[in-house]
Scaffold this motif. Structure first.
Motif, PDB file in Angstrom:
ATOM      1  N   PHE A  50       0.844  -1.180   0.000  1.00  0.00           N
ATOM      2  CA  PHE A  50       0.000   0.000   0.000  1.00  0.00           C
ATOM      3  C   PHE A  50       0.887   1.241   0.000  1.00  0.00           C
ATOM      4  O   PHE A  50       1.939   1.261   0.641  1.00  0.00           O
ATOM      5  CB  PHE A  50      -0.889   0.022   1.245  1.00  0.00           C
ATOM      6  N   ARG A  51       0.427   2.250  -0.686  1.00  0.00           N
ATOM      7  CA  ARG A  51       1.104   3.548  -0.699  1.00  0.00           C
ATOM      8  C   ARG A  51       0.138   4.570  -0.102  1.00  0.00           C
ATOM      9  O   ARG A  51      -0.885   4.902  -0.717  1.00  0.00           O
ATOM     10  CB  ARG A  51       1.512   3.926  -2.124  1.00  0.00           C
ATOM     11  N   PHE A  52       0.459   5.004   1.119  1.00  0.00           N
ATOM     12  CA  PHE A  52      -0.402   5.916   1.869  1.00  0.00           C
ATOM     13  C   PHE A  52       0.063   7.364   1.695  1.00  0.00           C
ATOM     14  O   PHE A  52       1.231   7.627   1.458  1.00  0.00           O
ATOM     15  CB  PHE A  52      -0.372   5.568   3.357  1.00  0.00           C
ATOM     16  N   ARG A  53      -0.881   8.292   1.856  1.00  0.00           N
ATOM     17  CA  ARG A  53      -0.603   9.740   1.828  1.00  0.00           C
ATOM     18  C   ARG A  53       0.269  10.094   0.610  1.00  0.00           C
ATOM     19  O   ARG A  53       1.345  10.667   0.727  1.00  0.00           O
ATOM     20  CB  ARG A  53       0.058  10.198   3.124  1.00  0.00           C
ATOM     21  N   THR A  54      -0.237   9.754  -0.574  1.00  0.00           N
ATOM     22  CA  THR A  54       0.549   9.914  -1.793  1.00  0.00           C
ATOM     23  C   THR A  54       0.282  11.238  -2.492  1.00  0.00           C
ATOM     24  O   THR A  54      -0.781  11.839  -2.380  1.00  0.00           O
ATOM     25  CB  THR A  54       0.253   8.779  -2.783  1.00  0.00           C
ATOM     26  N   SER A  55       1.287  11.653  -3.224  1.00  0.00           N
ATOM     27  CA  SER A  55       1.209  12.740  -4.198  1.00  0.00           C
ATOM     28  C   SER A  55       2.243  12.403  -5.262  1.00  0.00           C
ATOM     29  O   SER A  55       2.816  11.315  -5.265  1.00  0.00           O
ATOM     30  CB  SER A  55       1.506  14.088  -3.538  1.00  0.00           C
ATOM     31  N   ASP A  56       2.519  13.336  -6.155  1.00  0.00           N
ATOM     32  CA  ASP A  56       3.528  13.073  -7.178  1.00  0.00           C
ATOM     33  C   ASP A  56       4.919  12.887  -6.588  1.00  0.00           C
ATOM     34  O   ASP A  56       5.784  12.239  -7.184  1.00  0.00           O
ATOM     35  CB  ASP A  56       3.560  14.219  -8.203  1.00  0.00           C
ATOM     36  N   SER A  57       5.145  13.452  -5.382  1.00  0.00           N
ATOM     37  CA  SER A  57       6.495  13.407  -4.813  1.00  0.00           C
ATOM     38  C   SER A  57       6.581  12.677  -3.477  1.00  0.00           C
ATOM     39  O   SER A  57       7.688  12.429  -2.988  1.00  0.00           O
ATOM     40  CB  SER A  57       7.032  14.835  -4.627  1.00  0.00           C
ATOM     41  N   GLU A  58       5.443  12.323  -2.864  1.00  0.00           N
ATOM     42  CA  GLU A  58       5.466  11.742  -1.531  1.00  0.00           C
ATOM     43  C   GLU A  58       4.640  10.456  -1.460  1.00  0.00           C
ATOM     44  O   GLU A  58       3.648  10.312  -2.169  1.00  0.00           O
ATOM     45  CB  GLU A  58       4.939  12.734  -0.487  1.00  0.00           C
ATOM     46  N   ALA A  59       5.050   9.569  -0.565  1.00  0.00           N
ATOM     47  CA  ALA A  59       4.285   8.355  -0.271  1.00  0.00           C
ATOM     48  C   ALA A  59       4.911   7.667   0.934  1.00  0.00           C
ATOM     49  O   ALA A  59       6.138   7.650   1.093  1.00  0.00           O
ATOM     50  CB  ALA A  59       4.268   7.406  -1.458  1.00  0.00           C
ATOM     51  N   THR A  60       4.060   7.131   1.789  1.00  0.00           N
ATOM     52  CA  THR A  60       4.495   6.234   2.846  1.00  0.00           C
ATOM     53  C   THR A  60       4.096   4.830   2.405  1.00  0.00           C
ATOM     54  O   THR A  60       2.917   4.559   2.189  1.00  0.00           O
ATOM     55  CB  THR A  60       3.839   6.581   4.189  1.00  0.00           C
ATOM     56  N   VAL A  61       5.077   3.955   2.259  1.00  0.00           N
ATOM     57  CA  VAL A  61       4.858   2.660   1.620  1.00  0.00           C
ATOM     58  C   VAL A  61       4.943   1.552   2.661  1.00  0.00           C
ATOM     59  O   VAL A  61       5.852   1.547   3.508  1.00  0.00           O
ATOM     60  CB  VAL A  61       5.895   2.417   0.507  1.00  0.00           C
ATOM     61  N   ALA A  62       4.007   0.603   2.613  1.00  0.00           N
ATOM     62  CA  ALA A  62       4.004  -0.518   3.550  1.00  0.00           C
ATOM     63  C   ALA A  62       3.542  -1.769   2.829  1.00  0.00           C
ATOM     64  O   ALA A  62       2.713  -1.705   1.917  1.00  0.00           O
ATOM     65  CB  ALA A  62       3.092  -0.227   4.734  1.00  0.00           C
TER      66      ALA A  62
END
Length: 500
Positions: free
Chosen positions: A365-377
């Protein structure tokens, strides 16, 4: 004047935090007459909040402050139901045992309240346990031990713990020590907890859990926590695990000083705890103002058999379902060597999912995404590891207490306990935190994140094969705060219950 309190950037919307100032270790956690008391370290004092449901909190005046014996450091609280202390005129009352700290000396002291924790008095004969000649001697956790009919205190003592017993919370006898050759000794052991749990829900098979947090150190790259599972007879703890086996409590970096609530009614039957969401590598360097620090969501604990091992499991408490707002249930989704962006945006939500696969390298899963950001789990099948990656989670210029970079942008890995090609995930995302419960809570990651407010997307991914995401449900979480006046935990201002 009504300010924008609890609406500041990164302010958590369904986690307990102080209106202002620095919150750290949870203290004085007890349930009495329908109220949960949540005290916390507030720069050498005890901040204080109460709740009837562990969701909505009312801030009260400070419970404890410093005096001629020193600052009021961490400790615990219990209900003295039988007035064993003689402090309550034959009625039940609240007793808190805490560490006094002055000029480098740590000792254990007693305070008490006869009015449901609204005011506290310190025992005239403090300290009840003077310092025995130890540099580190703090964080007492007290419990009633029915089999021996005595109070038990477990207190941290450098890289071990000491056990004491008492008939009355005042006169304490040293019983034993535990820690040599046991678990991790990467740094000082802090904030111990001790409690019984039934194995697989079997009341005829009960084991004791001894939990300790481990201070900031290079070996574990910051502070962390570990647990032991064994036997306790009121005087001595015996570890059932090999002494060199380490059982980490949380595989993220921001779950510290976790302690359980005392005196939860028998008809409830749960053992519930929470921890401070931060790390002693960077305790108060978060980009938040005027507040620093918050508590994790409360979690119900259990012991479960997995293979041949008995392990501690953590599950979000059921009460959190009351905060669910708009919910979405998605159809089954197959992801093959790519990314699927879901039709969802949000910064405070709960996610439930099951993932199945046959041949794959990695998915998640890729949380709190944008073109430049993501928290991946997710899960890496090649290494059989669960992971949480905050290398691109947003602001990461966090400094340690020496002013040097704290290596905040990191990926955290943990060997998965289960081998089946079926994984469950229960995730709680808030404005600046993420808490992940894998495989029915057998493995947990708790992490602070500081994404841009515009990073609000949610994505699924897979590489080296295909993964099938089923039972995917997303619940937006309503806020537990309303706009309120600027204040501190030392005032009479109360938080109002509300849905934001």
């Amino acid at each position: 004047m009504v300010a924008t309190a609890y609406q500041e950037p990164y302010r958590l919307q369904y986690h307990l935090s102080a209106p202002s100032g620095a919150m750290s270790d949870p203290n004085g956690m007890v349930c009495f007459e329908g109220e949960y008391h949540q005290c916390y370290q507030y720069t050498g004092r005890w901040g204080h909040a109460v709740s009837r449901d562990l969701l909505y909190w009312e801030h009260l005046p400070l419970a404890l402050a410093g005096d001629e014996l020193g600052d009021a450091w961490s400790g615990s609280a219990v209900v003295d139901w039988r007035d064993t202390s003689g402090l309550f005129n034959g009625k039940p009352g609240l007793a808190a045992v805490f560490t006094h700290f002055k000029d480098g000396l740590q000792s254990q002291s007693l305070a008490y309240s006869s009015d449901k924790g609204r005011t506290w008095a310190k025992f005239a004969g403090n300290p009840v346990i003077p310092n025995p000649g130890l540099k580190d001697f703090r964080d007492p956790k007290v419990l009633w031990h029915p089999e021996t009919g005595r109070w038990v205190m477990v207190v941290s003592a450098d890289k071990r713990v000491r056990f004491y017993s008492s008939p009355n919370l005042i006169d304490w006898t040293f019983e034993s020590e535990f820690g040599e050759g046991q678990g991790s000794h990467a740094a000082v052991w802090e904030c111990p907890d001790l409690f019984p749990l039934a194995v697989d829900g079997n009341d005829h098979d009960v084991k004791w859990v001894l939990h300790v947090s481990i201070g900031d150190n290079e070996e574990t790259d910051g502070s962390t926590a570990q647990c032991f599972i064994g036997r306790f007879d009121g005087r001595q703890f015996v570890n059932d695990l090999p002494g060199n086996e380490v059982r980490w409590t949380d595989f993220g970096r921001d779950f510290y000083a976790a302690v359980s609530y005392s005196d939860i009614p028998e008809e409830d039957g749960r053992r519930i705890w929470l921890g401070w969401m931060s790390n002693w590598m960077y305790p108060f360097d978060a980009p938040t103002d005027p507040w620093k620090g918050a508590m994790s969501i409360p979690r119900a604990l259990s012991l479960r058999t997995e293979g041949e091992a008995v392990r501690l499991a953590q599950q979000p408490i059921a009460e959190l379902k009351r905060l669910r707002g708009e919910s979405s249930q998605l159809r089954e989704l197959r992801v093959e060597d790519g990314v699927i962006r879901l039709d969802f945006t949000g910064s405070s939500y709960e996610l439930e999912a099951t993932v199945e696969w046959e041949e794959i390298d990695e998915f998640g899963f890729r949380f709190r995404t944008s073109d430049s950001e993501a928290t991946v789990a997710g899960y890496c099948a090649r290494t059989h590891e669960l992971f949480l990656d905050r290398t691109r989670s947003g602001f990461s210029d966090i400094r340690n207490r020496s002013g040097n970079p704290a290596r905040f942008a990191k990926r955290f890995n943990a060997p998965r306990y289960r081998s089946a090609n079926r994984l469950t995930l229960h995730a709680f995302v808030d404005a600046s935190s993420i808490e992940l419960f894998f495989d029915d809570g057998l493995q947990v990651f708790t992490s602070l994140i500081y994404p841009d407010p515009g990073s609000a997307g949610l994505e699924l991914f897979a590489s080296g094969g295909s993964a099938v995401f089923t039972g995917l449900r997303i619940h937006k979480m309503t806020s537990i705060w309303r706009p309120m006046h600027n204040d501190t935990p030392g005032t009479n201002r109360s938080c109002e219950q509300g849905t934001g």
